[in-house]
Design a protein around this motif. Structure first.
Motif, mmCIF file in Angstrom:
data_model
loop_
_atom_site.group_PDB
_atom_site.id
_atom_site.type_symbol
_atom_site.label_atom_id
_atom_site.label_comp_id
_atom_site.label_asym_id
_atom_site.label_seq_id
_atom_site.Cartn_x
_atom_site.Cartn_y
_atom_site.Cartn_z
ATOM 1 N N VAL A 209 42.663 15.585 -10.470
ATOM 2 C CA VAL A 209 42.531 14.477 -11.404
ATOM 3 C C VAL A 209 42.520 13.196 -10.603
ATOM 4 O O VAL A 209 42.968 13.167 -9.455
ATOM 5 N N GLY A 210 42.020 12.098 -11.226
ATOM 6 C CA GLY A 210 42.056 10.799 -10.582
ATOM 7 C C GLY A 210 43.474 10.273 -10.452
ATOM 8 O O GLY A 210 44.419 10.783 -11.071
ATOM 9 N N ARG A 211 43.635 9.237 -9.647
ATOM 10 C CA ARG A 211 44.971 8.674 -9.451
ATOM 11 C C ARG A 211 45.449 7.963 -10.718
ATOM 12 O O ARG A 211 44.677 7.669 -11.621
ATOM 13 N N TYR A 212 46.745 7.693 -10.733
ATOM 14 C CA TYR A 212 47.385 7.129 -11.917
ATOM 15 C C TYR A 212 47.511 5.608 -11.793
ATOM 16 O O TYR A 212 47.640 5.074 -10.681
ATOM 17 N N PRO A 213 47.515 4.882 -12.911
ATOM 18 C CA PRO A 213 47.857 3.462 -12.851
ATOM 19 C C PRO A 213 49.278 3.302 -12.317
ATOM 20 O O PRO A 213 50.157 4.119 -12.617
ATOM 21 N N GLY A 214 49.499 2.249 -11.535
ATOM 22 C CA GLY A 214 50.820 2.070 -10.956
ATOM 23 C C GLY A 214 51.243 0.613 -10.902
ATOM 24 O O GLY A 214 50.404 -0.298 -10.915
ATOM 25 N N PHE A 215 52.546 0.400 -10.835
ATOM 26 C CA PHE A 215 53.121 -0.939 -10.732
ATOM 27 C C PHE A 215 54.452 -0.816 -10.023
ATOM 28 O O PHE A 215 55.251 0.072 -10.326
ATOM 29 N N LEU A 216 54.713 -1.711 -9.058
ATOM 30 C CA LEU A 216 55.950 -1.639 -8.288
ATOM 31 C C LEU A 216 56.498 -3.043 -8.043
ATOM 32 O O LEU A 216 55.947 -3.792 -7.236
ATOM 33 N N PRO A 217 57.576 -3.430 -8.733
ATOM 34 C CA PRO A 217 58.208 -4.723 -8.461
ATOM 35 C C PRO A 217 58.762 -4.763 -7.043
ATOM 36 O O PRO A 217 59.223 -3.741 -6.517
ATOM 37 N N ASP A 218 58.739 -5.946 -6.442
ATOM 38 C CA ASP A 218 59.343 -6.078 -5.109
ATOM 39 C C ASP A 218 60.773 -6.602 -5.181
ATOM 40 O O ASP A 218 61.432 -6.778 -4.158
ATOM 41 N N LEU A 219 61.284 -6.844 -6.398
ATOM 42 C CA LEU A 219 62.660 -7.267 -6.683
ATOM 43 C C LEU A 219 62.974 -8.684 -6.224
ATOM 44 O O LEU A 219 64.129 -9.113 -6.253
ATOM 45 N N SER A 227 50.034 -7.325 -8.179
ATOM 46 C CA SER A 227 49.239 -6.908 -9.344
ATOM 47 C C SER A 227 49.599 -5.481 -9.707
ATOM 48 O O SER A 227 50.410 -4.831 -9.053
ATOM 49 N N TRP A 228 48.979 -4.987 -10.754
ATOM 50 C CA TRP A 228 48.956 -3.556 -11.029
ATOM 51 C C TRP A 228 48.006 -2.915 -10.019
ATOM 52 O O TRP A 228 47.250 -3.597 -9.340
ATOM 53 N N GLY A 229 48.015 -1.586 -9.949
ATOM 54 C CA GLY A 229 47.122 -0.917 -9.005
ATOM 55 C C GLY A 229 46.921 0.537 -9.366
ATOM 56 O O GLY A 229 47.191 0.964 -10.501
ATOM 57 N N ALA A 230 46.452 1.300 -8.388
ATOM 58 C CA ALA A 230 46.253 2.739 -8.543
ATOM 59 C C ALA A 230 47.230 3.454 -7.633
ATOM 60 O O ALA A 230 47.433 3.052 -6.483
ATOM 61 N N TRP A 231 47.829 4.547 -8.132
ATOM 62 C CA TRP A 231 48.905 5.211 -7.416
ATOM 63 C C TRP A 231 48.589 6.693 -7.189
ATOM 64 O O TRP A 231 48.165 7.401 -8.093
ATOM 65 N N GLY A 232 48.804 7.126 -5.956
ATOM 66 C CA GLY A 232 48.735 8.539 -5.623
ATOM 67 C C GLY A 232 49.791 8.843 -4.582
ATOM 68 O O GLY A 232 50.110 7.994 -3.746
#
Length: 346
Positions: A209-219, A227-232
């Motif tokens: 399957v394609g990669r998942y939408p992702g988001f990671l705060p840097d705190l 930004s938002w991005g793509a996650w694998g």
């Protein structure tokens, strides 16, 4: 592994370890490097009709994230890291791109390694026009309708409903005589239904399957990449294998696995779950061409005394529906609850 060919949707490839579409396959040098490192097939960087999708490449960025949450730049990435990124499509005119693809195809032909053209869906009619032209240069076309960036940018689309998948694939199918592979998203209510819709519309193979939408705060009041991005990541592997196995069980369609394979064992698990080939990308971002050669050698060594066709989907014989599993005696949860009770002083 040149002797262990893998056939997917009518396309014969040198082996089942493929390189997926990315910036690594955006130039002729990149295609040649992947071919010479031993890839079974190489999927070129995606294109479409949208100038906005090409401009999106100008904001491409990449963050590698350890299992413990440490963010590393590309030069310090390690095999087990996840990848969060933004990306765009190849910044090239179609005629120039077709010439580049043809040169890659010629180089790969001597090694039994096909170069596959890729289109990330924008407008289906425009995708059909590009696919028709592309099929004159490459032996197969991948239509990516699972791009996670489609949730953030209108220049590309991610389709998650079966009717929309069927309609888009049908438009492209009628324009293409070559094998058509359709890459699907992993974030949908029923990925098997999407695969069924793609197959019924004429797909020769389905990528899962394609990669998942992702988001990671840097705190620190911001976000990694800003930004938002793509996650694998390797942690995505069981989720990808779930849909490969379910699709293999439910449908008669060749499958290409993707999202989560970093080691030869990962590739083999995709094959055992039902994929006939496996696309890898992040392992090459981190380890370079040597990582690809290692994957190919590892898979070849394991399959040395096995028949590839028989191995594909072999894990499913040992997988049962929940309703068919007898009670576990003693209950598997018992030691966990006992330890919890003791630790709480009860």
């Amino acid at each position: 592994m040149t002797g262990r060919k893998a056939t997917v949707g009518g396309l014969v490839t040198a082996n089942p370890v493929w390189v997926g579409s990315s910036e690594l396959t955006m130039t002729l040098d990149g295609l040649i490097t992947c071919i010479d490192a031993g890839a079974g097939a190489v999927v070129a960087k995606s294109v479409n009709e949208s100038a906005a999708a090409r401009r999106q490449l100008d904001i491409a960025d990449y963050a590698f994230v350890s299992a413990g949450g440490r963010v590393r730049p590309a030069g310090a990435a390690r095999r087990g890291d996840g990848l969060l990124n933004r990306s765009g499509l190849a910044q090239v005119d179609l005629d120039d791109w077709l010439a580049l693809l043809a040169a890659g195809v010629e180089h790969g032909a001597a090694r039994g390694c096909p170069v596959i053209g890729s289109i990330t869906l924008g407008d289906p009619v425009a995708a059909a026009r590009i696919a028709h032209a592309m099929a004159g240069a490459v032996p197969a076309v991948e239509l990516n309708i699972g791009a996670p960036h489609g949730r953030e940018a209108s220049a590309v689309r991610q389709l998650t409903e079966a009717d929309a998948v069927h309609d888009a694939v049908r438009v492209v199918r009628v324009a293409v005589d070559a094998p058509l592979f359709v890459k699907l998203p992993g974030q949908a209510s029923d990925v098997v239904a999407l695969a069924r819709a793609a197959r019924s519309a004429g797909a020769d193979a389905v990528g899962l399957v394609g990669r998942y939408p992702g988001f990671l705060p840097d705190l620190d009041g911001g976000a990694v990449l800003g930004s938002w991005g793509a996650w694998g990541s390797p942690a995505c592997l069981p989720m990808s294998l779930y849909w490969v196995a379910k699709a293999r069980t439910a449908l008669d369609v060749p499958l290409v696995g993707t999202n989560g394979a970093r080691t030869a064992t990962d590739v083999l698990r995709f094959l055992a779950s039902g994929a006939r080939a496996v696309e890898v990308v992040t392992a090459l971002w981190i380890g370079g061409p040597a990582a690809l050669a290692e994957l190919v050698a590892g898979v070849d060594a394991y399959l040395d005394a096995r028949d590839l066709d028989e191995f594909v989907g072999s894990a499913l014989a040992g997988a049962r529906e929940y309703k068919d599993i007898p009670p576990v005696r003693p209950p598997a949860w018992l030691p966990y609850t006992a330890r919890w009770s003791r630790s709480s002083g009860r």
